[in-house]
Design an enzyme around this catalytic site. Structure first.
Site, PDB file in Angstrom:
ATOM      1  N   GLU A 190      34.321  27.544  46.110  1.00  0.00           N
ATOM      2  CA  GLU A 190      34.375  26.446  47.072  1.00  0.00           C
ATOM      3  C   GLU A 190      33.577  25.241  46.540  1.00  0.00           C
ATOM      4  O   GLU A 190      34.012  24.089  46.661  1.00  0.00           O
ATOM      5  CB  GLU A 190      33.854  26.923  48.436  1.00  0.00           C
ATOM      6  CG  GLU A 190      33.711  25.856  49.509  1.00  0.00           C
ATOM      7  CD  GLU A 190      34.998  25.121  49.855  1.00  0.00           C
ATOM      8  OE1 GLU A 190      36.081  25.510  49.415  1.00  0.00           O
ATOM      9  OE2 GLU A 190      34.885  24.095  50.557  1.00  0.00           O
ATOM     10  N   CYS A 222      51.922  12.418  55.315  1.00  0.00           N
ATOM     11  CA  CYS A 222      52.464  11.317  56.111  1.00  0.00           C
ATOM     12  C   CYS A 222      51.991  11.345  57.561  1.00  0.00           C
ATOM     13  O   CYS A 222      51.699  12.410  58.099  1.00  0.00           O
ATOM     14  CB  CYS A 222      53.979  11.394  56.122  1.00  0.00           C
ATOM     15  SG  CYS A 222      54.719  11.514  54.511  1.00  0.00           S
TER      16      CYS A 222
END
Ligand code: M6R
Length: 609
Positions: free
Chosen positions: A482, A2
């Site tokens: 990764e 948010c």
């Protein structure tokens, strides 16, 4: 995750708020909303989907007013929908935006319903609106109502409250979710990230845990968790204004991949002497502390965890310091034994990752010598709460997939290894050799970017693939991890990484022509072992993509594509080999047509558990 923007000004603020939200889009969200007060009347607009939808709604329905709040929501309680989007309103009087999670919202909701409040959404946030409203009935001002209300909240919040009965101010509170006040001239702002406010100010005040603040056009008053007035230091931001622009690139991720040589140069600048890392690199008092370190515990999440895993190989083989690495969400919930003379290292791009921050706070009472954070955001919670901080200077990273933050973290960790090594038997010659290797790294990274065209072509072969395997050995195993994380998060292709020696213990069963196998193969002491693993795959008809040192003697054929990576110092190969894997995931995502910079379900800064 948010995002929050708020403003109190003489001019209309809605455009500032919407632009602020646009600059927070990189954090990931599913809906957006804005509320503005004009002549004591509250106007609220909310939309499911992108900020663009909200901006169109604002254009279609002019929203004047000098005080306003806005939010991008990433659903935790209640589905993504317009009804659940913030701001939430109580009795057409109070509007609230909130980042974080109110853990006792069910109990509070029951109390508020019993007091006659009706809930319009499924969110935990709505309890804040009604709770403050209820207290406000008997309270002289909004500030004291909010101060009383936050005492009843359990969980994490960064929240901003606006009151139509007192529309010249915003009251904000921080506990567990970051908030920064932006100082203007005759106007002031609030946001969850300074990036949102760069078009309007460069002067910032970071709120501390437990702070409640009142912001008007001409004043900012901050109170600590006990309600005492406090002064919080003002900072001048050095982030460049256009950090939020893509420039010539199609996506932020591609821009950030290409920025890596420059980012690494910045990270090294002023920190290397002729033959060693300068003592001041890790901050005041670091040299004294690092001298005593005999063990390092690293805690991080996601990509930052992968850089920690590389560092473990380096710490033990070069600095002669034992090293444990753990995912923060695990570390924080288990009892761990602290080794004597241990340094706690946290690694984080954002400096606000909830689990990593919780791990740091937990570790404070466990008996570590001290804490060091390797972080990309100045003024972030991890930087403020750690004893020492190493800033990675990668510049703002907007793409959700972490790229330049990762490689600059590795550079920071490489310097930490050198600094620890010098007290633990790393010879002066080795240090000098490694310092030279670091200095030549930006040029090597630049060279590796020229592989982009070849990788773009190869990416076509992944168009119909659903699964993939990444293999590496030693300090390239975390690089394989990764690479797999990058591919899965932005192309949605299932990708798994294995230490190549583990293949025969299970994953070999998966090999067939439909399963691309990506191998990272620098010319190091494990190359011959790795070649045997490659043969195990070839013998079973697997299609190989081998990123190999030009001198490693792999040859392309029908089932094997070899991508020549420039030769480099074996120590720094994990950094160099990362770039081609980033490019591969980027071009595969382009072919798959996914949202590269804001992949589904993900957030840039994970400020909730
Ligand atoms: O801000 P942090 O480095 O603490 O974030 C940790 C992870 O959420 C982050 O690295 C995530 O895994 C990336 N999106 C991966 O590209």
């Amino acid at each position: 995750m948010c995002g929050i923007v708020g403003a109190v000004a003489q001019r209309d603020v809605v455009d500032i708020l919407v632009e602020g939200l646009r600059r927070l889009e990189y954090r990931g969200y599913d809906s957006a909303g804005v509320a503005v007060v004009n002549n004591g009347e509250l106007k609220r607009l909310r939309r499911l989907g992108k900020v663009k939808e909200l901006a169109d709604a604002v254009d279609a329905s002019p929203t004047p007013g000098g005080t306003g709040i806005a939010h991008t929501r990433w659903a935790t309680h209640g589905e993504p929908s317009e009804r659940n989007a913030h701001p939430h309103v109580s009795n057409d009087q109070l509007a609230v935006v909130h980042n974080g999670i109110i853990e006792n919202h069910t109990a509070l909701k029951k109390e508020l319903e019993a007091a006659g409040y009706r809930f319009d959404s499924q969110t935990d946030t709505e309890v804040i609106a009604h709770l403050v409203h209820k207290i406000r009935q008997e309270s002289d001002d909004l500030l004291s109502a909010v101060q009383q209300a936050v005492k009843k909240l359990d969980g994490a919040y960064g929240t901003v409250i606006m009151d139509t009965n007192d529309s010249d101010r915003l009251v904000v509170a921080r506990s567990g979710s970051p908030l920064v006040i932006g100082l203007g001239i005759g106007e002031n702002f609030i946001a969850s990230d300074q990036l949102a406010l760069l078009p309007v100010t460069r002067r910032f005040v970071f709120l501390e845990e437990g702070d409640v603040a009142e912001i008007t056009r001409t004043s900012v008053r901050v109170f600590d968790k006990d309600g005492n007035p406090v002064e919080r230091e003002e900072h001048e931001s050095t982030i460049s204004y256009d950090a939020g622009d893509k420039g010539q690139y199609r996506h932020f991720m591609l821009k950030e991949i290409h920025e890596q040589p420059h980012a690494v140069t910045n990270t090294l600048e002023g920190r290397l002497g002729k033959d060693s890392v300068l003592d001041e690199t890790f901050g005041n008092g670091a040299a004294e502390l690092l001298k005593k370190v005999k063990h390092v515990q690293i805690v991080a999440c996601g990509t930052s965890y992968h850089s920690a895993m590389v560092a473990r190989y380096w710490m033990e083989s070069l600095a002669n310091v034992s090293c444990n690495v753990e995912i923060a969400s695990e570390f924080r919930y288990r009892k761990s034994v602290v080794q004597p003379n241990s340094l706690l290292v946290t690694i984080s791009q954002s400096g606000e990752t909830a689990d990593t921050l919780a791990a740091l706070r937990l570790a404070k009472d466990l008996g570590y010598l001290g804490s060091l954070t390797i972080c990309n955001v100045a003024g972030s919670s991890l930087v403020r709460e750690s004893d020492l901080a190493f800033m990675t200077r990668a510049g703002a990273e907007i793409g959700v997939a972490s790229t330049k933050a990762f490689t600059t973290q590795l550079v920071g960790l490489a310097m930490l290894v050198l600094s620890l090594g010098k007290h633990n038997g790393l010879s002066a010659e080795q240090q000098a050799d490694m310092v030279q290797a670091l200095k030549s790294l930006p040029a090597k990274l630049e060279e590796s970017l020229s592989l982009a065209e070849r990788i773009e072509e190869l990416a076509e072969e992944f168009a119909d693939k659903h699964h993939s395997l990444f293999l590496g050995r030693g300090d390239q195993y975390p690089i394989a991890m990764e690479g797999a994380l990058k591919l899965k998060e932005i192309s949605y292709i299932h990708a798994e990484a294995y230490a190549a020696g583990e293949l025969k213990h299970g994953p070999l069963a998966l090999i067939d022509a439909q399963m691309p196998i990506i191998v990272v193969a620098p010319n190091n002491e494990l190359l011959e072992k790795l070649k045997s693993n490659v043969e195990e795959v070839r013998a079973r008809g697997g299609i190989l993509y081998v990123f190999a040192d030009v001198e490693a003697n792999f040859e392309s054929d029908e089932n094997m594509r070899v991508i020549d990576v420039p030769h480099c110092h074996p120590w720094l190969a994990p950094i160099l080999y990362t770039l081609p894997l980033q490019l591969l995931s980027y071009y595969v995502a382009i072919i798959k047509g996914t949202d590269v910079d804001q992949p589904r379900n993900l957030a840039k800064s994970v400020t909730v558990e």
